[in-house]
Design an enzyme around this catalytic site. Structure first.
Site, PDB file in Angstrom:
ATOM      1  N   LYS A 131      27.845 130.679 -22.826  1.00  0.00           N
ATOM      2  CA  LYS A 131      27.776 131.420 -24.098  1.00  0.00           C
ATOM      3  C   LYS A 131      29.035 132.251 -24.336  1.00  0.00           C
ATOM      4  O   LYS A 131      29.635 132.200 -25.423  1.00  0.00           O
ATOM      5  CB  LYS A 131      26.560 132.356 -24.086  1.00  0.00           C
ATOM      6  CG  LYS A 131      25.221 131.675 -24.067  1.00  0.00           C
ATOM      7  CD  LYS A 131      24.083 132.680 -24.158  1.00  0.00           C
ATOM      8  CE  LYS A 131      23.919 133.539 -22.913  1.00  0.00           C
ATOM      9  NZ  LYS A 131      23.500 132.770 -21.729  1.00  0.00           N
ATOM     10  N   THR A 132      29.416 133.028 -23.342  1.00  0.00           N
ATOM     11  CA  THR A 132      30.558 133.926 -23.527  1.00  0.00           C
ATOM     12  C   THR A 132      31.839 133.146 -23.773  1.00  0.00           C
ATOM     13  O   THR A 132      32.623 133.467 -24.680  1.00  0.00           O
ATOM     14  CB  THR A 132      30.717 134.843 -22.305  1.00  0.00           C
ATOM     15  OG1 THR A 132      29.532 135.628 -22.143  1.00  0.00           O
ATOM     16  CG2 THR A 132      31.905 135.781 -22.476  1.00  0.00           C
ATOM     17  N   GLU A 175      27.415 136.256 -29.536  1.00  0.00           N
ATOM     18  CA  GLU A 175      26.741 135.671 -28.377  1.00  0.00           C
ATOM     19  C   GLU A 175      25.252 136.016 -28.451  1.00  0.00           C
ATOM     20  O   GLU A 175      24.890 137.167 -28.704  1.00  0.00           O
ATOM     21  CB  GLU A 175      27.360 136.222 -27.098  1.00  0.00           C
ATOM     22  CG  GLU A 175      26.777 135.650 -25.825  1.00  0.00           C
ATOM     23  CD  GLU A 175      27.512 136.119 -24.586  1.00  0.00           C
ATOM     24  OE1 GLU A 175      26.922 136.044 -23.500  1.00  0.00           O
ATOM     25  OE2 GLU A 175      28.681 136.571 -24.706  1.00  0.00           O
TER      26      GLU A 175
END
Length: 491
Positions: A131-132, A175
């Site tokens: 995600k990051t 995010e």
């Protein structure tokens, strides 16, 4: 940029004067920064002082160290209109208790972030892993395109040193955290799901419940929006099958765009390439044209993430060529295979991986930067959470076995209390690498690593806890030179 009106949550709480409990955390500091940049009154507290608090103070946020009821008085007699908390804040936190006693609205972090997205085209990036990195890649590429999006990321971009920004454009990139189901507060125009496999079972209880929350997240996308998914991932495939069997609540007009090496992927990766820390992927697009993504970070998993970011950027209106250029300018995120330094011929990186799949992917990528014919891959791994260690110990051991030398530390408990019999030894005892050490003392770890490494070795400190502090310590030991007994580094 002129101040914007105070955002209002879905429950009708106006975020005009906001106090954030635990403001030093990545997610909370992101909200504080955006609110402050919008010209709003913001205060916050954290258990310890940090560079994050100092940076927020420069932006006008009233910060204080320690949690006390009187921290709610930082605005004077008016007091805050809302107190924002994350799920990491315990119910008996004195500021949270004081807010409830005074009748001050208590707002979840995710609800505050959702309020900041109102009025903008939001794209939320979800998934068990990546995600990051994916959020960061998309953000950097859009910035390169001159779009100036607002963004909230669970890490700090190497380019700007920040994980949040109040942009002048109409895009908001965020995010989306599934760990506590809080991403169900969002209603994005578009979403990415990078992959899906069981995690955070301490909250969700079962793999089925964990998967179901992603189904619910898809149903939160606005009608006419888009969903970008990795078709190489079995969990994502299962999600699409469930939604097809039960289409109730699926947004009307939802566009689903798949990417990956799978033959049926509309955005198809036809080849991967690597050159040390650099990587490349060849893409075939739906119209039959091709594109080549190049990154200054290694790993096929990173190239998949970049493909997702590329697709989202194009759907947001940026040309494919500009997205390719923007992705080439991406240099990474703090704690995502972050270069820490080199000493005595040994290179040290730091990485946040704390799930078996993440560990495996990052060690495969790290192998590509180890000098051929001499160097070894050395990983110093700190398990994160007792519950995750107990659940995934065999999987962690199998992933760590990809390294030549494995040093396993004891468990970083974070929010959890210790569990009898659950230590890092559960993992270390099952690792099949040529050399394995269980070192329960974090204080001794730097000396242990410095004493076993050789010239041309690549060391990766890995985990979601305070193992991140070890990289500089290991480099200091190596800089000190050989000790009288012949080890490469010493205290």
């Amino acid at each position: 940029m002129p101040p914007e009106p105070a955002p209002t949550t879905a429950a009708g709480v106006v975020l005009a004067r906001i106090h954030l409990v635990g403001v030093g955390g990545a997610g909370m500091s992101a909200i504080a920064r955006i609110l402050a940049d919008r010209g709003l009154d913001v205060s916050g507290s954290d258990v310890k002082d940090s560079a994050v608090l100092a940076a927020l103070s420069v932006r006008g946020v009233r910060t204080v160290v320690g949690h006390r009821p009187e921290n709610l008085d930082l605005f004077g007699e008016q007091g805050p209109t809302a107190v924002v908390v994350s799920t990491a804040i315990r119910p008996d936190n004195p500021e949270l208790v004081a807010a409830r006693d005074r009748g001050i609205a208590v707002v979840r972090r995710a609800d505050a972030l959702a309020a900041l997205m109102i009025g903008r085209r939001s794209i939320c990036i979800a998934g068990t892993h990546g995600k990051t990195s994916t959020t960061s890649m998309l953000t950097v590429a859009l910035q390169h395109a001159g779009v100036d999006p607002s963004f909230a990321i669970g890490g700090e971009l190497n380019e700007s040193g920040s994980g949040a920004h109040h942009g002048s454009g109409d895009l908001f990139i965020a995010e989306a955290d599934e760990s506590d189901s809080s991403f169900l507060a969002f209603a994005p125009q578009g979403a990415i799901i990078t992959n899906l496999e069981p995690d955070h079972l301490d909250h969700h209880g079962s793999a089925e419940a964990y998967a179901a929350v992603f189904d619910a997240f898809v149903r939160r996308i606005v009608p006419g929006g888009f969903l970008i998914v990795c078709l190489d991932d079995a969990g994502v495939r299962a999600l699409l099958d469930r939604l097809q069997r039960n289409p109730s609540g699926v947004p009307e007009g939802l566009r689903v765009i798949g990417y990956g090496t799978a033959a049926d992927a509309p955005i198809r990766i036809t080849a991967f390439g690597a050159d040390g820390p650099f990587s490349r992927a060849e893409l075939v697009l739906p119209d039959g044209t091709s594109a080549a993504i190049e990154l200054a970070v290694p790993g096929e998993h990173m190239l998949r993430n970049a493909t997702a970011a590329f697709t989202a950027g194009v759907l947001a209106g940026v040309s494919p060529a500009t997205m390719v250029e923007g992705l080439a300018s991406y240099t990474g995120v703090r704690r995502r295979f972050q270069f820490k330094g080199r000493a005595a011929g040994v290179t040290v990186y730091d990485d946040y991986a704390h799930h078996p799949t993440e560990v495996r992917a990052q060690l495969e990528a790290a192998r590509t930067v180890v000098p051929v014919g001499g160097g070894r891959l050395v990983v110093v791994f700190q398990p994160h959470l007792y519950s995750r260690t107990a659940t995934f110990a065999p999987e962690f051991a199998a992933a760590l076995s990809l390294a030549d030398v494995v040093v396993v530390l004891d468990v970083y408990g974070a929010r959890e209390d210790p569990q009898p019999g659950v230590t890092g030894a559960l993992i270390a005892d099952a690792v099949s690498a040529p050399e394995v050490i269980f070192e329960p003392s974090l204080a001794r770890a730097a000396d242990v690593v410095a004493g076993l490494v050789r010239v041309d070795d690549v060391v990766v400190t890995m985990g979601a806890g305070d193992v991140t502090m070890l990289g500089p310590e290991i480099l200091d030991r190596l800089d000190a030179g050989p000790d009288p007994d012949g080890a490469l580094g010493h205290a």
